[in-house]
Design a protein around this motif. Structure first.
Motif, PDB file in Angstrom:
ATOM      1  N   THR A  20      48.586 127.675  97.510  1.00  0.00           N
ATOM      2  CA  THR A  20      47.215 127.998  97.099  1.00  0.00           C
ATOM      3  C   THR A  20      46.382 128.418  98.307  1.00  0.00           C
ATOM      4  O   THR A  20      45.396 129.136  98.162  1.00  0.00           O
ATOM      5  CB  THR A  20      46.525 126.811  96.381  1.00  0.00           C
ATOM      6  OG1 THR A  20      46.476 125.676  97.258  1.00  0.00           O
ATOM      7  CG2 THR A  20      47.223 126.460  95.072  1.00  0.00           C
ATOM      8  N   ALA A  21      46.800 128.004  99.488  1.00  0.00           N
ATOM      9  CA  ALA A  21      46.082 128.360 100.720  1.00  0.00           C
ATOM     10  C   ALA A  21      46.804 129.418 101.549  1.00  0.00           C
ATOM     11  O   ALA A  21      46.378 129.734 102.654  1.00  0.00           O
ATOM     12  CB  ALA A  21      45.873 127.115 101.578  1.00  0.00           C
ATOM     13  N   ARG A  27      42.687 134.697  99.721  1.00  0.00           N
ATOM     14  CA  ARG A  27      41.893 133.893  98.787  1.00  0.00           C
ATOM     15  C   ARG A  27      42.552 132.529  98.602  1.00  0.00           C
ATOM     16  O   ARG A  27      43.731 132.431  98.314  1.00  0.00           O
ATOM     17  CB  ARG A  27      41.813 134.608  97.434  1.00  0.00           C
ATOM     18  CG  ARG A  27      40.971 133.878  96.424  1.00  0.00           C
ATOM     19  CD  ARG A  27      40.976 134.638  95.084  1.00  0.00           C
ATOM     20  NE  ARG A  27      40.754 133.755  93.981  1.00  0.00           N
ATOM     21  CZ  ARG A  27      41.667 132.979  93.402  1.00  0.00           C
ATOM     22  NH1 ARG A  27      42.892 132.983  93.832  1.00  0.00           N
ATOM     23  NH2 ARG A  27      41.361 132.215  92.382  1.00  0.00           N
ATOM     24  N   ASP A  28      41.777 131.484  98.784  1.00  0.00           N
ATOM     25  CA  ASP A  28      42.248 130.129  98.524  1.00  0.00           C
ATOM     26  C   ASP A  28      42.179 129.914  97.015  1.00  0.00           C
ATOM     27  O   ASP A  28      41.119 130.050  96.408  1.00  0.00           O
ATOM     28  CB  ASP A  28      41.370 129.115  99.253  1.00  0.00           C
ATOM     29  CG  ASP A  28      41.898 127.700  99.191  1.00  0.00           C
ATOM     30  OD1 ASP A  28      42.554 127.337  98.184  1.00  0.00           O
ATOM     31  OD2 ASP A  28      41.650 126.937 100.134  1.00  0.00           O
ATOM     32  N   THR A  31      39.805 126.113  95.103  1.00  0.00           N
ATOM     33  CA  THR A  31      38.450 125.891  95.627  1.00  0.00           C
ATOM     34  C   THR A  31      37.499 125.327  94.592  1.00  0.00           C
ATOM     35  O   THR A  31      36.394 124.906  94.951  1.00  0.00           O
ATOM     36  CB  THR A  31      37.849 127.205  96.167  1.00  0.00           C
ATOM     37  OG1 THR A  31      37.808 128.172  95.116  1.00  0.00           O
ATOM     38  CG2 THR A  31      38.654 127.729  97.343  1.00  0.00           C
ATOM     39  N   THR A  32      37.900 125.306  93.335  1.00  0.00           N
ATOM     40  CA  THR A  32      37.009 124.825  92.277  1.00  0.00           C
ATOM     41  C   THR A  32      37.719 123.771  91.430  1.00  0.00           C
ATOM     42  O   THR A  32      38.946 123.688  91.413  1.00  0.00           O
ATOM     43  CB  THR A  32      36.564 125.976  91.343  1.00  0.00           C
ATOM     44  OG1 THR A  32      37.713 126.447  90.619  1.00  0.00           O
ATOM     45  CG2 THR A  32      35.929 127.118  92.132  1.00  0.00           C
ATOM     46  N   ASP A  35      40.145 125.338  89.144  1.00  0.00           N
ATOM     47  CA  ASP A  35      41.413 125.622  89.837  1.00  0.00           C
ATOM     48  C   ASP A  35      42.307 124.377  89.830  1.00  0.00           C
ATOM     49  O   ASP A  35      43.509 124.458  89.575  1.00  0.00           O
ATOM     50  CB  ASP A  35      41.182 126.040  91.286  1.00  0.00           C
ATOM     51  CG  ASP A  35      40.506 127.375  91.458  1.00  0.00           C
ATOM     52  OD1 ASP A  35      40.513 128.200  90.505  1.00  0.00           O
ATOM     53  OD2 ASP A  35      39.954 127.615  92.561  1.00  0.00           O
ATOM     54  N   ARG A  60      42.840 118.747  98.173  1.00  0.00           N
ATOM     55  CA  ARG A  60      42.921 119.734  99.259  1.00  0.00           C
ATOM     56  C   ARG A  60      43.395 119.065 100.549  1.00  0.00           C
ATOM     57  O   ARG A  60      44.181 119.635 101.305  1.00  0.00           O
ATOM     58  CB  ARG A  60      41.579 120.441  99.448  1.00  0.00           C
ATOM     59  CG  ARG A  60      41.289 121.439  98.316  1.00  0.00           C
ATOM     60  CD  ARG A  60      39.885 122.013  98.426  1.00  0.00           C
ATOM     61  NE  ARG A  60      39.636 122.627  99.701  1.00  0.00           N
ATOM     62  CZ  ARG A  60      39.789 123.913  99.969  1.00  0.00           C
ATOM     63  NH1 ARG A  60      40.223 124.738  99.031  1.00  0.00           N
ATOM     64  NH2 ARG A  60      39.517 124.392 101.166  1.00  0.00           N
TER      65      ARG A  60
END
Length: 187
Positions: A20-21, A27-28, A31-32, A35, A60
Motif C-alpha cells: 500500500t506504500a 500514492r499511499d 491513508t483513510t 482504505d 500504518r
C-alpha cells in the motif's frame, strides 16, 4: 512450496499491506479509514475493527514493522517474529469460522487490528523460518519498483509484484526487444 491455507493468506495479506506504500504512482493506498476497511474486508480479518483514525495510525505503524521482514535475513527474521509474538502475548489456538476450515489464531478476540495483523504475519513468517523458505519473501525484480511479493510458486520462480503490473511490463518490453532485433536482422 505448499503452506497451510492460513499461512499463505497471511503472507499475501502482509505483502498487500506493505505494498500500500510502495506503488509506482507514489500514492499511499492506506491513508483513510475506508482504505483500511477495504483491507480488513479483502483479507477476511475477523474480530475488533474500530474504524477510526487511531486504528488507521496503528495499522500504518504495523505496516512499517511488517515491511522490515523483507529487509532482513532468516535469523534476524526469527528474532523479529519472536519479538512480535512476545509483545502481543500470542498464544496460538485453532479456530474454524465463516467459510474457513481449521486455522490458527493467536490473539484474543478483542485485540486491536494492528496487533492481529502483526501476530498473524509473524505466525506465517514463523512457518517460513521453520521451513527454511525465508527467500520466498522478495522485492520485485523490476528496476523501477520497490514493491514486495511472496513467492508461493512451486518452483520458486516468481520475480514480479502484482501491485504495479511489473510482470506484464517486463513481458511487453522483452517482446518489443525481440521484435526490434528481428526487424533489424531482416533488414
Amino acid at each position: 512450496m505448499v503452506f497451510a491455507h492460513d499461512t499463505e493468506a497471511n503472507l499475501r495479506a502482509a505483502a498487500d499491506l506493505v505494498n500500500t506504500a510502495r506503488r509506482r504512482d507514489g500514492r499511499d493506498a492506506l491513508t483513510t479509514v475506508p482504505d483500511l476497511d477495504g483491507f480488513f474486508t479483502a483479507w477476511g480479518y475477523t474480530g475488533r475493527h474500530d474504524r477510526d483514525a487511531a486504528e488507521l495510525a496503528q495499522v500504518r505503524a504495523a505496516r512499517d514493522r511488517v515491511s522490515a521482514l523483507w529487509d532482513v535475513d532468516r535469523d534476524t527474521g526469527a528474532q523479529v517474529v519472536n519479538a512480535i509474538l512476545r509483545e502481543a502475548d500470542a498464544v496460538p489456538f485453532l479456530v474454524r469460522h465463516d467459510h474457513m476450515d481449521w486455522h490458527l489464531h493467536a490473539t484474543v478476540a478483542d485485540a486491536q487490528l494492528a496487533t492481529v495483523v502483526l501476530v498473524e504475519t509473524a505466525m506465517a513468517a514463523a512457518d517460513l523460518v521453520r521451513s527454511d523458505a525465508w527467500d520466498r519473501l522478495r522485492t520485485c525484480a523490476a528496476d523501477d519498483c520497490a514493491a514486495v511479493l511472496v513467492d508461493l510458486s512451486r518452483n520458486g520462480s516468481r520475480r514480479f509484484c502484482d501491485v504495479n503490473g511489473c510482470g506484464n511490463r517486463a513481458h511487453v518490453a522483452a517482446y518489443r526487444a525481440r521484435r526490434a532485433r528481428a526487424t533489424a536482422g531482416s533488414a
